[in-house]
Scaffold this active site. Structure first.
Site, PDB file in Angstrom:
ATOM      1  N   HIS A 307       0.857  -1.185   0.000  1.00 35.33           N
ATOM      2  CA  HIS A 307       0.000   0.000   0.000  1.00 35.33           C
ATOM      3  C   HIS A 307       0.886   1.225   0.000  1.00 35.33           C
ATOM      4  O   HIS A 307       1.942   1.239   0.618  1.00 35.33           O
ATOM      5  CB  HIS A 307      -0.886   0.014   1.256  1.00 35.33           C
ATOM      6  CG  HIS A 307      -2.054   0.931   1.144  1.00 35.33           C
ATOM      7  ND1 HIS A 307      -1.949   2.277   1.375  1.00 35.33           N
ATOM      8  CD2 HIS A 307      -3.338   0.701   0.777  1.00 35.33           C
ATOM      9  CE1 HIS A 307      -3.137   2.845   1.173  1.00 35.33           C
ATOM     10  NE2 HIS A 307      -4.000   1.903   0.810  1.00 35.33           N
ATOM     11  N   ASP A 364      -8.037  -4.971  -0.312  1.00 29.58           N
ATOM     12  CA  ASP A 364      -8.511  -5.797  -1.435  1.00 29.58           C
ATOM     13  C   ASP A 364      -8.183  -7.280  -1.280  1.00 29.58           C
ATOM     14  O   ASP A 364      -8.656  -8.095  -2.067  1.00 29.58           O
ATOM     15  CB  ASP A 364      -7.889  -5.284  -2.741  1.00 29.58           C
ATOM     16  CG  ASP A 364      -8.419  -3.906  -3.081  1.00 29.58           C
ATOM     17  OD1 ASP A 364      -7.609  -2.989  -3.330  1.00 29.58           O
ATOM     18  OD2 ASP A 364      -9.650  -3.725  -3.059  1.00 29.58           O
TER      19      ASP A 364
HETATM   20  C1  SDX Z   1      -6.133   0.308  -2.950  1.00 33.05           C
HETATM   21  O1  SDX Z   1      -4.217   4.711  -1.891  1.00 33.05           O
HETATM   22  C2  SDX Z   1      -5.203   4.126  -1.335  1.00 33.05           C
HETATM   23  O2  SDX Z   1      -5.628   4.479  -0.238  1.00 33.05           O
HETATM   24  C3  SDX Z   1      -5.839   2.988  -2.124  1.00 33.05           C
HETATM   25  C4  SDX Z   1      -6.885   2.153  -1.395  1.00 33.05           C
HETATM   26  C5  SDX Z   1      -8.148   2.934  -1.132  1.00 33.05           C
HETATM   27  O3  SDX Z   1      -8.876   2.572  -0.181  1.00 33.05           O
HETATM   28  O4  SDX Z   1      -8.464   3.861  -1.931  1.00 33.05           O
HETATM   29  O5  SDX Z   1      -6.349   1.693  -0.162  1.00 33.05           O
HETATM   30  C6  SDX Z   1      -7.293   0.939  -2.234  1.00 33.05           C
HETATM   31  O6  SDX Z   1      -5.887   0.670  -4.080  1.00 33.05           O
HETATM   32  C7  SDX Z   1      -5.276  -0.691  -2.222  1.00 33.05           C
HETATM   33  C8  SDX Z   1      -4.048  -1.178  -3.070  1.00 33.05           C
HETATM   34  C9  SDX Z   1      -4.538  -2.264  -4.047  1.00 33.05           C
HETATM   35  N1  SDX Z   1      -3.478  -2.615  -4.987  1.00 33.05           N
HETATM   36  C10 SDX Z   1      -2.862  -3.834  -4.944  1.00 33.05           C
HETATM   37  O7  SDX Z   1      -3.058  -4.675  -4.073  1.00 33.05           O
HETATM   38  C11 SDX Z   1      -1.892  -4.077  -6.095  1.00 33.05           C
HETATM   39  C12 SDX Z   1      -0.601  -4.718  -5.557  1.00 33.05           C
HETATM   40  N2  SDX Z   1       0.115  -3.681  -4.776  1.00 33.05           N
HETATM   41  C13 SDX Z   1       1.106  -2.923  -5.484  1.00 33.05           C
HETATM   42  O8  SDX Z   1       1.003  -2.782  -6.844  1.00 33.05           O
HETATM   43  C14 SDX Z   1       1.639  -1.726  -4.698  1.00 33.05           C
HETATM   44  O9  SDX Z   1       1.883  -2.169  -3.423  1.00 33.05           O
HETATM   45  C15 SDX Z   1       0.799  -0.470  -4.645  1.00 33.05           C
HETATM   46  C16 SDX Z   1       0.430   0.026  -6.007  1.00 33.05           C
HETATM   47  C17 SDX Z   1      -0.425  -0.679  -3.847  1.00 33.05           C
HETATM   48  C18 SDX Z   1       1.651   0.605  -3.939  1.00 33.05           C
HETATM   49  O10 SDX Z   1       2.722   0.866  -4.770  1.00 33.05           O
HETATM   50  P1  SDX Z   1       3.859   1.956  -4.364  1.00 33.05           P
HETATM   51  O11 SDX Z   1       3.512   2.637  -3.106  1.00 33.05           O
HETATM   52  O12 SDX Z   1       4.115   2.796  -5.574  1.00 33.05           O
HETATM   53  O13 SDX Z   1       5.106   1.051  -4.028  1.00 33.05           O
HETATM   54  P2  SDX Z   1       6.090   0.473  -5.103  1.00 33.05           P
HETATM   55  O14 SDX Z   1       5.340  -0.061  -6.298  1.00 33.05           O
HETATM   56  O15 SDX Z   1       7.157   1.486  -5.339  1.00 33.05           O
HETATM   57  O16 SDX Z   1       6.699  -0.806  -4.320  1.00 33.05           O
HETATM   58  C19 SDX Z   1       7.794  -0.665  -3.408  1.00 33.05           C
HETATM   59  C20 SDX Z   1       8.543  -1.996  -3.467  1.00 33.05           C
HETATM   60  C21 SDX Z   1       8.963  -2.367  -4.903  1.00 33.05           C
HETATM   61  O17 SDX Z   1      10.086  -3.253  -4.786  1.00 33.05           O
HETATM   62  P3  SDX Z   1      11.607  -2.605  -4.933  1.00 33.05           P
HETATM   63  O18 SDX Z   1      11.603  -1.718  -6.161  1.00 33.05           O
HETATM   64  O19 SDX Z   1      11.816  -1.809  -3.643  1.00 33.05           O
HETATM   65  O20 SDX Z   1      12.518  -3.805  -5.047  1.00 33.05           O
HETATM   66  O21 SDX Z   1       7.670  -3.053  -3.048  1.00 33.05           O
HETATM   67  C22 SDX Z   1       7.454  -3.956  -4.128  1.00 33.05           C
HETATM   68  C23 SDX Z   1       7.821  -3.205  -5.390  1.00 33.05           C
HETATM   69  O22 SDX Z   1       8.221  -4.116  -6.415  1.00 33.05           O
HETATM   70  N3  SDX Z   1       6.026  -4.303  -4.120  1.00 33.05           N
HETATM   71  C24 SDX Z   1       5.547  -5.527  -4.338  1.00 33.05           C
HETATM   72  C25 SDX Z   1       4.159  -5.409  -4.176  1.00 33.05           C
HETATM   73  N4  SDX Z   1       3.837  -4.126  -3.871  1.00 33.05           N
HETATM   74  C26 SDX Z   1       5.001  -3.451  -3.844  1.00 33.05           C
HETATM   75  N5  SDX Z   1       6.161  -6.697  -4.650  1.00 33.05           N
HETATM   76  C27 SDX Z   1       5.351  -7.785  -4.805  1.00 33.05           C
HETATM   77  N6  SDX Z   1       4.002  -7.748  -4.666  1.00 33.05           N
HETATM   78  C28 SDX Z   1       3.373  -6.582  -4.356  1.00 33.05           C
HETATM   79  N7  SDX Z   1       2.040  -6.544  -4.212  1.00 33.05           N
END
Ligand code: SDX
Length: 428
Positions: A307, A364
């Site tokens: 998140h 989610d």
């Molecule tokens: C919602 O913002 C809100 O409040 C949203 C929400 C709401 O109520 O409105 O809470 C609802 O959208 C919840 C989130 C739902 N999305 C997912 O579950 C999709 C999977 N999650 C990711 O795509 C990600 O965690 C995000 C998009 C939610 C957040 O992304 P960020 O903050 O931009 O973080 P990032 O992508 O830069 O990740 C940081 C690190 C990375 O690794 P490194 O580059 O440091 O090596 O964490 C890793 C990412 O690759 N990572 C994951 C991961 N999420 C982040 N690795 C594997 N699986 C994951 N799910």
């Protein structure tokens, strides 16, 4: 703490006021940055460190895993309130009295019929259309049938627009669902509660009485509360920035629905179920998928994990996980998918890749399991998210307009070609 921040550029110092919120959050007010420096701006892709507004609606603390609507904890509201009460709270700022809630519901019911011509728009969509595309279009279409734009300076005008969308949106959700399932587009029953009526509109079969299941009703009411607002997330920021151009409420909401659809945002609840079903179909080997999620070369992500703000458990995920157990148990549903979800969670909570990046289950991760147990198809999960988020979007749009916030128009840093002369085609 000082009430100013100092920035030094090329040996010159600039001071900017610090703003401190009621929960002691601190921001540097850089609204004079460009005019006081030589046109210097900030750059923050994804706005990870940038606040867009000051808001009194929702507070969340990502480090502590705290979520409050207008000061009330999400745990208390999920336990003690119902969805319409929470909608009133988010939009108007206070929990309603009994009379206020009765009037709010009556005014919404008075608006819970949609123009028959909207059926023609619903009929125009193929059954294969994704429900989020349908509901975004139908919401925007409401503008065509309700052309008078909202005069936000008129409390009465604003109230009318609010009860109109809260009355009509559930009908559009039900019709989107029923159209896909070849069912007649029906209305519910004005004598029912707000969420009861949603269930009846969605699931009533044309040839039998609809029997309300209290377990399903209570679960849906709680899920809608948990999804109702979440401060400046992607879709809410979209609604606010669209509304900042003074386009109408329905059109602004339609932009939020489209932003919510993305699999990184609200579309994640559908992506989680598809991921879990994929793992199940592939023999349930969670270790294999955990390895894929950690492999930077592999595009696979553990959907429902991570998140932008929560670097601790998403408090909503905790409540939904408990509700998933209760609902499946009460409905007598054995779901292998829930076991796979729990196994993934257990493994991720002790795996350094996830622990180091503070990746926890989010809202989610478990919600789709409940929706599925309630008979809601996977491609309707994000529509249910939108149904819950509607009052939050309305509250945030109203706050932005009442605060007379300026049109949203971010700056950029240009990194393209510098000036060059045109070349005729024979010289290229
Ligand atoms: C919602 O913002 C809100 O409040 C949203 C929400 C709401 O109520 O409105 O809470 C609802 O959208 C919840 C989130 C739902 N999305 C997912 O579950 C999709 C999977 N999650 C990711 O795509 C990600 O965690 C995000 C998009 C939610 C957040 O992304 P960020 O903050 O931009 O973080 P990032 O992508 O830069 O990740 C940081 C690190 C990375 O690794 P490194 O580059 O440091 O090596 O964490 C890793 C990412 O690759 N990572 C994951 C991961 N999420 C982040 N690795 C594997 N699986 C994951 N799910």
């Amino acid at each position: 703490m000082s009430d100013k921040a100092t920035l030094e550029i090329d040996g010159k110092k600039y001071e900017f006021p610090l703003i401190v919120g009621t929960e002691k959050e601190v921001a540097i007010d850089i609204s004079s940055l460009r005019s006081t420096t030589d046109s210097v701006i900030t750059l923050d892709p994804g706005y990870k460190n940038t606040g867009s507004c000051q808001s009194a609606i929702t507070f969340l603390d990502g480090e502590q895993g705290i979520l409050r609507y207008r000061g009330y904890s999400i745990e208390e509201l999920a336990e003690k309130a119902d969805f319409l009460e929470v909608a009133f709270l988010l939009i108007f700022g206070e929990l309603p009295t009994k009379e206020q809630l009765e009037k709010f519901h009556a005014d919404i019911k008075a608006q819970s019929v949609v123009d028959e011509d909207i059926r023609k728009i619903v009929d125009a969509f193929p059954k294969s259309a994704h429900p989020m595309g349908v509901i975004a279009s139908l919401t925007s279409a409401l503008t065509a049938f309700n052309p008078s734009s909202v005069n936000v300076d008129s409390e009465e005008d604003m109230y009318k627009a609010i009860v109109k969308i809260l009355g009509k949106f559930p009908v559009l959700v039900a019709w989107t669902f029923r159209k896909k399932n070849g069912l007649p587009l029906d209305y519910g029953d004005k004598n029912l509660g707000y969420v009861e009526n949603i269930l009846k509109m969605m699931f009533k079969q044309p040839n039998e009485e609809y029997k309300m299941n209290p377990i399903v009703l209570n679960a849906l009411d709680k899920l809608l509360i948990l999804h109702a607002d979440h401060e400046q997330n992607c879709s809410t920021s979209t609604v606010r920035i669209a509304g900042s151009s003074h386009v109408g409420l329905f059109a602004s909401l339609s932009t939020g629905i489209s932003a919510l659809w993305g699999p990184l945002h609200g579309g994640a609840n559908q992506a989680v179920l598809e991921m879990l079903e994929g793992i199940n179909a592939d023999g349930g080997d969670t270790d294999k998928y955990m390895a894929k999620a950690k492999d930077r070369e592999d595009p696979f992500r553990l959907m429902g994990f991570g998140h932008r703000v929560y670097k601790n458990f998403d408090p909503r995920a905790k409540i939904i996980k408990k509700a998933a157990d209760e609902v499946l148990n009460d409905l007598g549903v054995e779901d292998k998918i829930l076991e796979i979800a729990k196994a993934l969670e257990q493994e991720a909570l002790k795996d350094p890749y996830f622990v180091d990046r503070k990746l926890y289950p989010n809202v989610d991760f478990y919600s789709g399991i409940i929706y599925r147990a309630m008979g809601i198809p996977t491609d309707m999960f994000t529509v249910m998210f939108a149904l819950g988020r509607l009052p939050g979007w309305i509250a945030q749009w109203r706050e932005m307009r009442l605060n007379k916030e300026p049109i949203g128009r971010p700056r950029q840093i240009y990194i393209g070609e510098t000036l060059r002369s045109f070349k005729s085609i024979d010289k290229r």
